[in-house]
Design a protein around this motif. Structure first.
Motif, PDB file in Angstrom:
ATOM      1  N   TYR A  98       0.837  -1.210   0.000  1.00 56.19           N
ATOM      2  CA  TYR A  98       0.000   0.000   0.000  1.00 56.19           C
ATOM      3  C   TYR A  98       0.867   1.254   0.000  1.00 56.19           C
ATOM      4  O   TYR A  98       0.597   2.219  -0.717  1.00 56.19           O
ATOM      5  CB  TYR A  98      -0.907  -0.017   1.224  1.00 56.19           C
ATOM      6  N   GLU A  99       1.934   1.241   0.796  1.00 60.24           N
ATOM      7  CA  GLU A  99       2.817   2.409   0.892  1.00 60.24           C
ATOM      8  C   GLU A  99       3.591   2.649  -0.400  1.00 60.24           C
ATOM      9  O   GLU A  99       4.048   3.749  -0.665  1.00 60.24           O
ATOM     10  CB  GLU A  99       3.785   2.244   2.066  1.00 60.24           C
ATOM     11  N   ARG A 100       3.758   1.580  -1.196  1.00 61.27           N
ATOM     12  CA  ARG A 100       4.449   1.744  -2.486  1.00 61.27           C
ATOM     13  C   ARG A 100       3.477   2.134  -3.600  1.00 61.27           C
ATOM     14  O   ARG A 100       3.785   1.986  -4.773  1.00 61.27           O
ATOM     15  CB  ARG A 100       5.144   0.437  -2.874  1.00 61.27           C
ATOM     16  N   GLY A 101       2.288   2.557  -3.243  1.00 57.87           N
ATOM     17  CA  GLY A 101       1.339   2.999  -4.264  1.00 57.87           C
ATOM     18  C   GLY A 101       0.367   1.914  -4.651  1.00 57.87           C
ATOM     19  O   GLY A 101      -0.237   1.969  -5.719  1.00 57.87           O
ATOM     20  N   GLY A 102       0.184   0.914  -3.814  1.00 55.08           N
ATOM     21  CA  GLY A 102      -0.811  -0.125  -4.064  1.00 55.08           C
ATOM     22  C   GLY A 102      -0.444  -1.071  -5.175  1.00 55.08           C
ATOM     23  O   GLY A 102      -1.302  -1.739  -5.740  1.00 55.08           O
ATOM     24  N   GLY A 103       0.831  -1.169  -5.528  1.00 54.25           N
ATOM     25  CA  GLY A 103       1.203  -2.057  -6.623  1.00 54.25           C
ATOM     26  C   GLY A 103       2.033  -3.239  -6.212  1.00 54.25           C
ATOM     27  O   GLY A 103       1.668  -4.383  -6.453  1.00 54.25           O
ATOM     28  N   LEU A 104       3.157  -2.986  -5.554  1.00 55.08           N
ATOM     29  CA  LEU A 104       4.141  -4.044  -5.348  1.00 55.08           C
ATOM     30  C   LEU A 104       4.338  -4.380  -3.881  1.00 55.08           C
ATOM     31  O   LEU A 104       4.598  -3.504  -3.073  1.00 55.08           O
ATOM     32  CB  LEU A 104       5.495  -3.623  -5.937  1.00 55.08           C
ATOM     33  N   ALA A 105       4.225  -5.660  -3.588  1.00 55.01           N
ATOM     34  CA  ALA A 105       4.614  -6.141  -2.259  1.00 55.01           C
ATOM     35  C   ALA A 105       6.035  -6.676  -2.337  1.00 55.01           C
ATOM     36  O   ALA A 105       6.721  -6.797  -1.333  1.00 55.01           O
ATOM     37  CB  ALA A 105       3.663  -7.240  -1.793  1.00 55.01           C
ATOM     38  N   GLY A 106       6.482  -6.997  -3.555  1.00 58.92           N
ATOM     39  CA  GLY A 106       7.808  -7.581  -3.740  1.00 58.92           C
ATOM     40  C   GLY A 106       8.784  -6.621  -4.402  1.00 58.92           C
ATOM     41  O   GLY A 106       8.512  -5.431  -4.572  1.00 58.92           O
ATOM     42  N   VAL A 107       9.918  -7.176  -4.819  1.00 61.71           N
ATOM     43  CA  VAL A 107      10.974  -6.393  -5.473  1.00 61.71           C
ATOM     44  C   VAL A 107      10.577  -6.132  -6.922  1.00 61.71           C
ATOM     45  O   VAL A 107      10.135  -7.045  -7.627  1.00 61.71           O
ATOM     46  CB  VAL A 107      12.313  -7.175  -5.433  1.00 61.71           C
ATOM     47  N   SER A 108      10.737  -4.897  -7.386  1.00 53.53           N
ATOM     48  CA  SER A 108      10.363  -4.555  -8.766  1.00 53.53           C
ATOM     49  C   SER A 108      11.352  -5.143  -9.761  1.00 53.53           C
ATOM     50  O   SER A 108      12.566  -5.113  -9.557  1.00 53.53           O
ATOM     51  CB  SER A 108      10.328  -3.035  -8.929  1.00 53.53           C
ATOM     52  N   THR A 109      10.829  -5.677 -10.870  1.00 55.45           N
ATOM     53  CA  THR A 109      11.679  -6.233 -11.935  1.00 55.45           C
ATOM     54  C   THR A 109      12.228  -5.128 -12.836  1.00 55.45           C
ATOM     55  O   THR A 109      13.115  -5.375 -13.644  1.00 55.45           O
ATOM     56  CB  THR A 109      10.883  -7.212 -12.819  1.00 55.45           C
ATOM     57  N   GLY A 110      11.663  -3.920 -12.725  1.00 51.81           N
ATOM     58  CA  GLY A 110      12.045  -2.832 -13.625  1.00 51.81           C
ATOM     59  C   GLY A 110      11.247  -2.859 -14.917  1.00 51.81           C
ATOM     60  O   GLY A 110      11.406  -1.994 -15.768  1.00 51.81           O
ATOM     61  N   LEU A 111      10.356  -3.860 -15.076  1.00 55.85           N
ATOM     62  CA  LEU A 111       9.495  -3.980 -16.255  1.00 55.85           C
ATOM     63  C   LEU A 111       8.057  -3.760 -15.790  1.00 55.85           C
ATOM     64  O   LEU A 111       7.477  -4.607 -15.097  1.00 55.85           O
ATOM     65  CB  LEU A 111       9.663  -5.354 -16.912  1.00 55.85           C
ATOM     66  N   ILE A 112       7.480  -2.634 -16.150  1.00 56.76           N
ATOM     67  CA  ILE A 112       6.220  -2.165 -15.563  1.00 56.76           C
ATOM     68  C   ILE A 112       5.081  -3.167 -15.711  1.00 56.76           C
ATOM     69  O   ILE A 112       4.401  -3.506 -14.742  1.00 56.76           O
ATOM     70  CB  ILE A 112       5.819  -0.802 -16.183  1.00 56.76           C
ATOM     71  N   ASP A 113       4.850  -3.653 -16.945  1.00 54.31           N
ATOM     72  CA  ASP A 113       3.715  -4.561 -17.181  1.00 54.31           C
ATOM     73  C   ASP A 113       3.904  -5.901 -16.477  1.00 54.31           C
ATOM     74  O   ASP A 113       2.940  -6.503 -16.005  1.00 54.31           O
ATOM     75  CB  ASP A 113       3.506  -4.778 -18.686  1.00 54.31           C
ATOM     76  N   LEU A 114       5.147  -6.370 -16.400  1.00 56.43           N
ATOM     77  CA  LEU A 114       5.424  -7.622 -15.697  1.00 56.43           C
ATOM     78  C   LEU A 114       5.197  -7.445 -14.198  1.00 56.43           C
ATOM     79  O   LEU A 114       4.646  -8.327 -13.530  1.00 56.43           O
ATOM     80  CB  LEU A 114       6.866  -8.072 -15.976  1.00 56.43           C
ATOM     81  N   ASP A 115       5.590  -6.294 -13.666  1.00 56.30           N
ATOM     82  CA  ASP A 115       5.355  -5.992 -12.244  1.00 56.30           C
ATOM     83  C   ASP A 115       3.863  -5.980 -11.924  1.00 56.30           C
ATOM     84  O   ASP A 115       3.431  -6.454 -10.877  1.00 56.30           O
ATOM     85  CB  ASP A 115       5.964  -4.643 -11.869  1.00 56.30           C
ATOM     86  N   LYS A 116       3.073  -5.407 -12.840  1.00 53.21           N
ATOM     87  CA  LYS A 116       1.618  -5.337 -12.613  1.00 53.21           C
ATOM     88  C   LYS A 116       1.014  -6.733 -12.522  1.00 53.21           C
ATOM     89  O   LYS A 116       0.107  -6.980 -11.739  1.00 53.21           O
ATOM     90  CB  LYS A 116       0.947  -4.560 -13.757  1.00 53.21           C
ATOM     91  N   LYS A 117       1.519  -7.633 -13.341  1.00 52.87           N
ATOM     92  CA  LYS A 117       0.980  -9.006 -13.377  1.00 52.87           C
ATOM     93  C   LYS A 117       1.446  -9.817 -12.169  1.00 52.87           C
ATOM     94  O   LYS A 117       0.690 -10.616 -11.622  1.00 52.87           O
ATOM     95  CB  LYS A 117       1.442  -9.687 -14.669  1.00 52.87           C
ATOM     96  N   LEU A 118       2.699  -9.612 -11.750  1.00 45.57           N
ATOM     97  CA  LEU A 118       3.273 -10.414 -10.661  1.00 45.57           C
ATOM     98  C   LEU A 118       3.175  -9.734  -9.299  1.00 45.57           C
ATOM     99  O   LEU A 118       3.265 -10.409  -8.270  1.00 45.57           O
ATOM    100  CB  LEU A 118       4.757 -10.702 -10.940  1.00 45.57           C
ATOM    101  N   GLY A 119       3.014  -8.408  -9.296  1.00 47.05           N
ATOM    102  CA  GLY A 119       3.086  -7.672  -8.024  1.00 47.05           C
ATOM    103  C   GLY A 119       4.510  -7.607  -7.510  1.00 47.05           C
ATOM    104  O   GLY A 119       4.751  -7.490  -6.313  1.00 47.05           O
ATOM    105  N   GLY A 120       5.485  -7.720  -8.410  1.00 43.97           N
ATOM    106  CA  GLY A 120       6.897  -7.747  -8.007  1.00 43.97           C
ATOM    107  C   GLY A 120       7.348  -9.165  -7.703  1.00 43.97           C
ATOM    108  O   GLY A 120       6.584 -10.123  -7.842  1.00 43.97           O
ATOM    109  N   LEU A 121       8.602  -9.303  -7.314  1.00 42.34           N
ATOM    110  CA  LEU A 121       9.166 -10.609  -6.965  1.00 42.34           C
ATOM    111  C   LEU A 121       9.065 -10.778  -5.453  1.00 42.34           C
ATOM    112  O   LEU A 121       9.679 -10.039  -4.696  1.00 42.34           O
ATOM    113  CB  LEU A 121      10.632 -10.688  -7.417  1.00 42.34           C
ATOM    114  N   HIS A 122       8.280 -11.757  -5.020  1.00 37.19           N
ATOM    115  CA  HIS A 122       7.945 -11.894  -3.601  1.00 37.19           C
ATOM    116  C   HIS A 122       8.954 -12.765  -2.850  1.00 37.19           C
ATOM    117  O   HIS A 122       9.400 -13.789  -3.371  1.00 37.19           O
ATOM    118  CB  HIS A 122       6.549 -12.512  -3.440  1.00 37.19           C
TER     119      HIS A 122
END
Length: 495
Positions: A190-214
């Motif tokens: 939530y604090e990261r803008g409601g998108g990622l709970a995990g580490v960002s891959t640097g690829l926006i659309d992939l991050d949206k689908k995975l929520g980052g690397l958990h």
């Protein structure tokens, strides 16, 4: 104080009979201080948890008190009575009246941290004694199936766990604690803008689908040769390391607040070749030009500047070939202990070694080992995997879960299975002869549509949706990037 220290019948005799280091008095004094003044909890929360208490009743009192304080509720003998009056262990000590006696016998708050440190140190000593006994017993028992090398790896693993978490075996965790951790993870997202709970891959659309690397997830990145598996893994590793920022995490510990430290096991390519790929992407100089040394002065200057920029990048490469899974785990532990570790990449799974003579069983052992590393170190582990040749015999070359090579256990153990697919690669090989003008025109039109595009197909995701993510691919720089969609054509170059 003497009265409270000897509440349990025969406690003094039990202390002398039990060789395990502990201090019931220190536990009582600390709990009494917390129940008298809840602010003391904040001073000791980073030193101990309920797991460090020797007396199980004291552990439960601490856990309930900590849960109430975390919610900004009062933790006192009166408020805790409702939660603990049915506790059998507490009844043996006199019931809820024991809580009042704890608070009444508490000393001043200034010594609370010293007591907490003492309780922690005693707990670690108990674990070390237990661990030493286990190592000694195993070493004394001569067993064909238990090789000394394996015993060393097991001992190192147990010692690592003890140094990191303060205990060798987690055992059961109360639902209260599990819920608290789940809420903290959701709060981080939530604090990261409601998108990622995990580490960002640097690829926006992939991050949206995975929520980052958990953390604790095993991600399998699979594909046929020349699809760009290593390129995508290298790009993600570079993006994570490049974004690394250290600071204080929500739980109060020091670590990566953005990006992370990356460990890369390159079992196929040398560290030098992998570094050349990363430099090619960063400097935008074609990798074959770097390999041949065929660069213009401008390109060489860009190449050197990129190398200087990347010197401080926390990306660690191990290119030892044919590593056994046990050694791979030991090296990952060592890296986390010495430099920290937020993402582990393994290129690729089939080049690891297990103990079994049967190849299917060996791959199962390797995939289970990788999932175990992810859980033990609490980091995402991305392992690359080859696909079987049956993909090539189909009209639709898009990979499926059944194409994972040599073992169904890869699919079973993985939290996420992704496939890299570039249709351009296959269409390029269907080029008609120059005299077939109509076919050549249709082929050229198709190639224009597919050029510079790649697809990441998410075939399995334990915590989210499956589907496809479109990426751009620049073969000259072996670089995947965010694909600008037609509706985004408005100068938004950052997407």
């Amino acid at each position: 104080m003497n009265e409270i220290a000897n509440i349990r019948t025969g406690e003094a005799q039990a202390d002398s009979a039990d060789p395990m280091p502990h201090s019931i008095e220190a536990e009582q004094q600390l709990l009494g201080a917390i129940l008298t003044n809840n602010d003391i909890y904040d001073r000791v929360a980073q030193i101990i948890t309920d797991k460090h208490f020797y007396d199980p009743v004291h552990a439960r009192i601490f856990e309930v008190a900590a849960a109430r304080i975390a919610k900004n509720n009062l933790a006192s003998p009166v408020t805790l009575k409702a939660f603990l009056e049915d506790d059998e262990g507490l009844k043996e000590l006199g019931g809820p009246a024991y809580l009042a006696r704890l608070a009444g016998a508490a000393i001043s708050a200034y010594a609370a941290r010293d007591y907490a440190q003492m309780i922690y140190d005693m707990a670690i000593r108990r674990e070390l004694i237990s661990l030493g006994n286990n190592i000694s017993t195993k070493a004394a028992r001569v067993d064909v199936e238990s090789e000394p090398k394996e015993q060393i790896v097991e001992a190192e693993q147990a010692l690592y766990n003890l140094s990191e978490q303060g205990r060798t075996d987690t055992g059961f965790v109360s639902f209260l604690k599990a819920v608290t951790e789940a809420v903290q993870s959701a709060n981080a997202a939530y604090e990261r803008g409601g998108g990622l709970a995990g580490v960002s891959t640097g690829l926006i659309d992939l991050d949206k689908k995975l929520g980052g690397l958990h953390p604790s997830d095993l991600l399998i990145l699979a594909g046929r040769p020349s699809m760009g598996k290593t390129s995508l893994a290298t790009n993600i590793a570079f993006n994570v390391a490049k974004a690394y920022k250290k600071g204080k995490k929500p739980d109060g510990s020091e670590g990566a607040v953005e990006g992370g430290v990356v460990g890369f096991f390159s079992l196929e390519m040398s560290a030098e070749q992998l570094a050349a790929r990363i430099l090619s992407e960063a400097s935008e100089v074609p990798s074959e030009n770097i390999r041949r040394g065929d660069m213009t002065e401008t390109e060489f200057r860009r190449f050197v500047e990129a190398a200087k920029t990347l010197e401080a990048c926390p990306l660690f490469i191990d290119d030892t070939p044919a590593l056994p899974i046990s050694q791979l785990a030991a090296r990952a532990r060592r890296l986390k202990r010495t430099h920290g570790l937020d993402l582990l990449v393994i290129d690729y799974l089939q080049l690891c070694r297990g103990m079994s003579d049967n190849r299917v069983n060996e791959i199962a052992e390797i995939s289970m080992g990788m999932k175990a590393i992810a859980k033990e170190l609490n980091i995402p582990v991305m392992a690359l995997s080859q696909l079987s040749r049956q993909v090539e015999s189909r009209d639709d070359k898009r990979p499926q879960l059944s194409d994972l090579r040599e073992s169904g256990s890869i699919e079973q153990d993985a939290d996420v299975v992704m496939f890299v697919f570039r249709e351009e690669y296959y269409v390029e090989r269907e080029k008609p002869s120059d005299d077939k003008l109509d076919e050549m025109a249709a082929w050229q039109e198709r190639m224009d549509k597919l050029h510079g595009k790649a697809e990441v197909i998410i075939g399995k995701q334990r915590h989210g949706p499956i589907g496809s993510v479109d990426l751009s691919f620049e073969g000259r720089f072996t670089r995947f990037g965010n694909l600008v969609q037609p509706w985004q054509q408005g100068g938004n170059d950052e997407y």
